[in-house]
Design a protein around this motif. Structure first.
Motif, short mmCIF file in Angstrom:
data_model
loop_
_atom_site.label_atom_id
_atom_site.label_comp_id
_atom_site.label_asym_id
_atom_site.label_seq_id
_atom_site.Cartn_x
_atom_site.Cartn_y
_atom_site.Cartn_z
N GLU A 1 0.82 -1.22 0.00
CA GLU A 1 0.00 0.00 0.00
C GLU A 1 0.85 1.27 0.00
OE1 GLU A 1 -0.33 -2.02 2.96
OE2 GLU A 1 -1.64 -3.40 1.91
N ALA A 2 2.16 1.13 0.18
CA ALA A 2 3.03 2.30 0.27
C ALA A 2 3.16 3.03 -1.06
CB ALA A 2 4.41 1.89 0.77
N THR A 3 2.80 2.36 -2.15
CA THR A 3 2.89 3.04 -3.44
C THR A 3 1.85 4.15 -3.55
OG1 THR A 3 1.44 1.37 -4.42
CG2 THR A 3 3.81 1.04 -4.63
N GLN A 4 0.72 3.97 -2.88
CA GLN A 4 -0.31 5.00 -2.91
C GLN A 4 -0.18 5.98 -1.74
OE1 GLN A 4 -1.40 1.66 -3.06
NE2 GLN A 4 -1.64 1.61 -5.27
N ASP A 5 0.26 5.49 -0.58
CA ASP A 5 0.29 6.33 0.62
C ASP A 5 1.67 6.24 1.27
OD1 ASP A 5 -0.38 7.89 2.75
OD2 ASP A 5 -1.73 6.44 3.69
N SER A 6 2.43 7.32 1.21
CA SER A 6 3.78 7.30 1.76
C SER A 6 3.78 7.33 3.29
CB SER A 6 4.59 8.48 1.23
OG SER A 6 4.01 9.70 1.65
N LYS A 7 2.68 7.72 3.91
CA LYS A 7 2.60 7.72 5.37
C LYS A 7 2.66 6.29 5.91
CE LYS A 7 0.05 12.00 5.92
NZ LYS A 7 -1.18 12.64 6.40
N LYS A 8 2.11 5.35 5.17
CA LYS A 8 2.17 3.95 5.60
C LYS A 8 3.60 3.45 5.58
CE LYS A 8 -2.51 2.75 4.31
NZ LYS A 8 -3.37 1.89 3.52
N THR B 1 5.37 4.82 8.57
CA THR B 1 4.96 4.11 9.78
C THR B 1 5.72 2.79 9.91
OG1 THR B 1 2.75 5.05 9.59
CG2 THR B 1 2.99 3.13 11.00
#
Length: 111
Positions: free
Chosen positions: A76-83, A86
């Protein structure tokens, strides 16, 4: 007056660098202490129990750890860098080292 300001600026910059170096040295000492503590635990407790359990006659027969690799697949990090951040923070807290982030060309994670 100008020389006084430059020397004050240089001393404040040097003070900040010195503080940063002190923090890095303290972190290094804590990490080394943790590694030494874990090695002492291995040497004193784990190695002896392995020798008894598997009837090893020589200390060199006991298995050793050479390298520990922790892999985390974060698709999921490709869409959301906050993940991704984390996961980096959690791995840093677990291992005591900042992880090396490598990205895959193709995501092959089994969920």
């Amino acid at each position: 007056m100008v020389l006084q300001q430059k020397s004050d600026l240089n001393s404040s910059v040097m003070g900040q660098k010195l503080d940063t170096l002190k923090k890095v040295a303290q972190h290094f000492k804590e990490t080394r202490a943790m590694m030494a503590r874990l090695y002492d635990l291995y040497k004193d407790v784990i190695r002896g129990s392995l020798m008894k359990e598997f009837n090893y006659r020589n200390i060199l027969e006991v298995p050793r750890l050479d390298k520990v690799v922790i892999n985390s697949c974060v698709g999921e990090a490709t869409q959301d860098s906050k993940k991704l951040q984390t996961v980096i923070d959690e791995l840093t807290a677990i291992t005591g080292q900042k992880p090396v982030v490598t990205t895959a060309k193709k995501v092959n994670c089994a969920v």
